[in-house]
Design an enzyme around this catalytic site. Structure first.
Site, PDB file in Angstrom:
ATOM      1  N   SER A  70       2.112   3.127  -3.381  1.00  0.00           N
ATOM      2  CA  SER A  70       2.906   3.003  -2.150  1.00  0.00           C
ATOM      3  C   SER A  70       4.269   3.666  -2.344  1.00  0.00           C
ATOM      4  O   SER A  70       5.273   3.185  -1.814  1.00  0.00           O
ATOM      5  CB  SER A  70       3.106   1.528  -1.808  1.00  0.00           C
ATOM      6  N   GLY A 127      -5.582  13.078   0.960  1.00  0.00           N
ATOM      7  CA  GLY A 127      -6.485  12.123   1.635  1.00  0.00           C
ATOM      8  C   GLY A 127      -5.683  11.135   2.466  1.00  0.00           C
ATOM      9  O   GLY A 127      -5.167  10.150   1.949  1.00  0.00           O
ATOM     10  N   LYS A 187       6.300   8.196   3.144  1.00  0.00           N
ATOM     11  CA  LYS A 187       5.723   7.975   1.811  1.00  0.00           C
ATOM     12  C   LYS A 187       5.582   9.317   1.084  1.00  0.00           C
ATOM     13  O   LYS A 187       5.433  10.373   1.733  1.00  0.00           O
ATOM     14  CB  LYS A 187       4.345   7.312   1.924  1.00  0.00           C
ATOM     15  N   LYS A 213     -11.134   1.024  14.561  1.00  0.00           N
ATOM     16  CA  LYS A 213     -10.757   0.051  13.526  1.00  0.00           C
ATOM     17  C   LYS A 213      -9.419  -0.536  13.952  1.00  0.00           C
ATOM     18  O   LYS A 213      -8.452   0.202  14.165  1.00  0.00           O
ATOM     19  CB  LYS A 213     -10.640   0.701  12.151  1.00  0.00           C
ATOM     20  N   ASN A 255       1.498   3.680 -14.200  1.00  0.00           N
ATOM     21  CA  ASN A 255       1.831   2.993 -12.959  1.00  0.00           C
ATOM     22  C   ASN A 255       3.299   2.588 -13.001  1.00  0.00           C
ATOM     23  O   ASN A 255       3.796   2.188 -14.051  1.00  0.00           O
ATOM     24  CB  ASN A 255       0.949   1.740 -12.792  1.00  0.00           C
TER      25      ASN A 255
HETATM   26  P1  NAD Z   1      -1.367  -2.441  -3.709  1.00  0.00           P
HETATM   27  O1  NAD Z   1      -0.226  -3.129  -3.051  1.00  0.00           O
HETATM   28  O2  NAD Z   1      -2.490  -3.235  -4.228  1.00  0.00           O
HETATM   29  O3  NAD Z   1      -0.807  -1.537  -4.923  1.00  0.00           O
HETATM   30  C1  NAD Z   1       0.332  -0.738  -4.737  1.00  0.00           C
HETATM   31  C2  NAD Z   1       0.438   0.332  -5.801  1.00  0.00           C
HETATM   32  O4  NAD Z   1       1.610   1.109  -5.534  1.00  0.00           O
HETATM   33  C3  NAD Z   1       0.627  -0.198  -7.203  1.00  0.00           C
HETATM   34  O5  NAD Z   1       0.161   0.773  -8.105  1.00  0.00           O
HETATM   35  C4  NAD Z   1       2.143  -0.354  -7.295  1.00  0.00           C
HETATM   36  O6  NAD Z   1       2.593  -0.339  -8.635  1.00  0.00           O
HETATM   37  C5  NAD Z   1       2.596   0.867  -6.553  1.00  0.00           C
HETATM   38  N1  NAD Z   1       3.875   0.714  -5.867  1.00  0.00           N
HETATM   39  C6  NAD Z   1       4.279  -0.305  -5.076  1.00  0.00           C
HETATM   40  N2  NAD Z   1       5.513  -0.061  -4.591  1.00  0.00           N
HETATM   41  C7  NAD Z   1       5.888   1.135  -5.083  1.00  0.00           C
HETATM   42  C8  NAD Z   1       7.047   1.943  -4.938  1.00  0.00           C
HETATM   43  N3  NAD Z   1       8.077   1.564  -4.178  1.00  0.00           N
HETATM   44  N4  NAD Z   1       7.095   3.122  -5.599  1.00  0.00           N
HETATM   45  C9  NAD Z   1       6.055   3.523  -6.355  1.00  0.00           C
HETATM   46  N5  NAD Z   1       4.923   2.822  -6.512  1.00  0.00           N
HETATM   47  C10 NAD Z   1       4.839   1.634  -5.887  1.00  0.00           C
HETATM   48  O7  NAD Z   1      -1.839  -1.351  -2.662  1.00  0.00           O
HETATM   49  P2  NAD Z   1      -3.285  -0.651  -2.539  1.00  0.00           P
HETATM   50  O8  NAD Z   1      -4.129  -1.415  -1.608  1.00  0.00           O
HETATM   51  O9  NAD Z   1      -3.806  -0.326  -3.881  1.00  0.00           O
HETATM   52  O10 NAD Z   1      -2.872   0.699  -1.758  1.00  0.00           O
HETATM   53  C11 NAD Z   1      -2.152   1.715  -2.421  1.00  0.00           C
HETATM   54  C12 NAD Z   1      -1.696   2.733  -1.396  1.00  0.00           C
HETATM   55  O11 NAD Z   1      -2.814   3.372  -0.808  1.00  0.00           O
HETATM   56  C13 NAD Z   1      -0.893   2.139  -0.246  1.00  0.00           C
HETATM   57  O12 NAD Z   1       0.237   2.975  -0.024  1.00  0.00           O
HETATM   58  C14 NAD Z   1      -1.840   2.205   0.932  1.00  0.00           C
HETATM   59  O13 NAD Z   1      -1.174   2.319   2.159  1.00  0.00           O
HETATM   60  C15 NAD Z   1      -2.622   3.455   0.587  1.00  0.00           C
HETATM   61  N6  NAD Z   1      -3.940   3.551   1.219  1.00  0.00           N
HETATM   62  C16 NAD Z   1      -4.351   4.777   1.636  1.00  0.00           C
HETATM   63  C17 NAD Z   1      -5.594   4.933   2.226  1.00  0.00           C
HETATM   64  C18 NAD Z   1      -6.067   6.285   2.652  1.00  0.00           C
HETATM   65  O14 NAD Z   1      -7.094   6.395   3.316  1.00  0.00           O
HETATM   66  N7  NAD Z   1      -5.405   7.347   2.272  1.00  0.00           N
HETATM   67  C19 NAD Z   1      -6.423   3.813   2.406  1.00  0.00           C
HETATM   68  C20 NAD Z   1      -5.995   2.575   1.932  1.00  0.00           C
HETATM   69  C21 NAD Z   1      -4.755   2.450   1.334  1.00  0.00           C
END
Ligand code: NAD
Length: 331
Positions: free
Chosen positions: A209, A302, A236, A77, A169
């Site tokens: 995030s 995860g 993170k 990917k 949130n």
């Molecule tokens: P998004 O940008 O749509 O949403 C971000 C979320 O994090 C929101 O709930 C926001 O309020 C919160 N947020 C943003 N900045 C923040 C901070 N500084 N402190 C606390 N909360 C904060 O992102 P998304 O696409 O929903 O992804 C969310 C997270 O999941 C990201 O960190 C992304 O990297 C991670 N992710 C993980 C996997 C995995 O396989 N584990 C896969 C995809 C995404």
């Protein structure tokens, strides 16, 4: 070959729209559960991840790749994060999966990776809930309300007879979108403080995030299952490191869990060791009992592995081929 398309006379092109139509939650769950099992039994291996700031457009770009001998999925990917995309009406996370024929190394399919990333990440926490949450779990707690959260909620809701969703949130203005998803599932939705969320929830998903703990150890009740899904990068952090010390910790891949997953902080702080973390595939394969009491806190870290992407992309390619909905291009 079970899951990869036949090589035929060209490369299958499976776009985002086709992926949405072809790969639902059930298909993603089955593919992710199978690849976690294959990883734990040594049949599937993720290769080292590359992730680099490219010095242009503030973008992070990289590759996640691996080979699953059980599913015969080989590929990569490629993609990353372009923070300026939202302003252009595009998704910030962009990715594409390349699948290769494991017998010949020839490119067999190009599959859009944006929708599949969300559906495979939701499948990951759903697999953890299916195998680790108490059977009688009634309240689902959601921490996070971004793009991934809706996918997470829909997939989790199918795993237990939940009666209610409680959510918090850091940016409360984002919660109404999640409330709409709960409503579409017929589930009552309550916006709460993080302490109240811990006091009510039987299952918690964190998908933010964040770079500092949002949930503290003392807020989480005995018997809760916590799926930490947001932490996929060094630095993170979504939950108190003491919570990992108090919990039985499971993960998709131990190497990622300790280096870039939620466990990185507890391990660095000496609260948890690598040997304390169990691959969820061992529970799926029956070589680890998983939850052993109703009072145990179980926590799934995860981190997101490339083999999950290859697994769902292989399903998309196979179904696109079978249903004749993909283009073929000879390179
Ligand atoms: P998004 O940008 O749509 O949403 C971000 C979320 O994090 C929101 O709930 C926001 O309020 C919160 N947020 C943003 N900045 C923040 C901070 N500084 N402190 C606390 N909360 C904060 O992102 P998304 O696409 O929903 O992804 C969310 C997270 O999941 C990201 O960190 C992304 O990297 C991670 N992710 C993980 C996997 C995995 O396989 N584990 C896969 C995809 C995404």
């Amino acid at each position: 070959m079970k899951d990869t398309p036949q090589q035929g006379d060209g490369v299958l092109i499976v776009g985002e729209e086709a992926c949405r139509a072809l790969v639902g939650r059930a298909e993603a769950f089955a593919a992710v559960e199978a690849v976690f099992a294959a990883m734990a039994s040594g049949e599937a291996r993720n290769f080292p991840v590359v992730r680099e700031a490219i010095g242009h457009a503030d973008a992070l770009y990289g590759f996640k790749s691996g080979f699953d001998r059980a599913g015969m999925a080989l590929g990569v990917k490629a993609g990353g994060y372009w923070p300026g995309n939202a302003g252009r009406g595009l998704t910030n996370h962009q990715s594409t999966v390349c699948l290769f024929d494991p017998d010949t190394g020839r490119l067999s399919a190009l599959v859009g990776g944006n929708y599949l990333t969300a559906v495979r990440t939701a499948a990951s926490s759903a697999v953890s809930i299916a195998h680790l949450a108490r059977r009688d779990a009634k309240v689902l707690g959601m921490v996070g309300a971004g793009h991934q959260s809706a996918f997470q909620l829909r997939a989790a809701a199918e795993q237990r007879a939940f009666e209610k969703v409680v959510a918090w949130n850091p940016h409360p203005e984002m919660l109404p979108q999640l409330a709409e998803v709960a409503a579409s599932l017929g589930l009552p939705f309550e916006a709460v403080t993080p302490e109240e969320l811990g006091a009510q929830a039987d299952v918690v998903i964190t998908i933010t995030s964040a770079f500092e703990p949002l949930l503290m150890r003392d807020w989480i009740r005995p018997g809760t299952h916590v799926a930490c899904m947001g932490t996929d990068t060094k630095g993170k952090m979504e939950v108190d490191a003491a919570l990992l010390a108090a919990a039985t910790v499971f993960t998709d891949e131990v190497a990622q869990s300790v280096s870039l997953g939620e466990a990185q902080h507890a391990v660095a702080g000496g609260l948890l060791s690598e040997g304390d973390i169990t691959p969820i595939g061992a529970v799926i394969n029956g070589t680890h009992p998983g939850r052993t009491s109703d009072d145990e806190i179980t926590l799934f870290d995860g981190t997101g592995v490339g083999l999950q992407d290859l697994a769902v992309a292989s399903v998309a390619a196979r179904l696109a081929e079978a249903q004749g909905v993909a283009a073929r291009v000879v390179l």
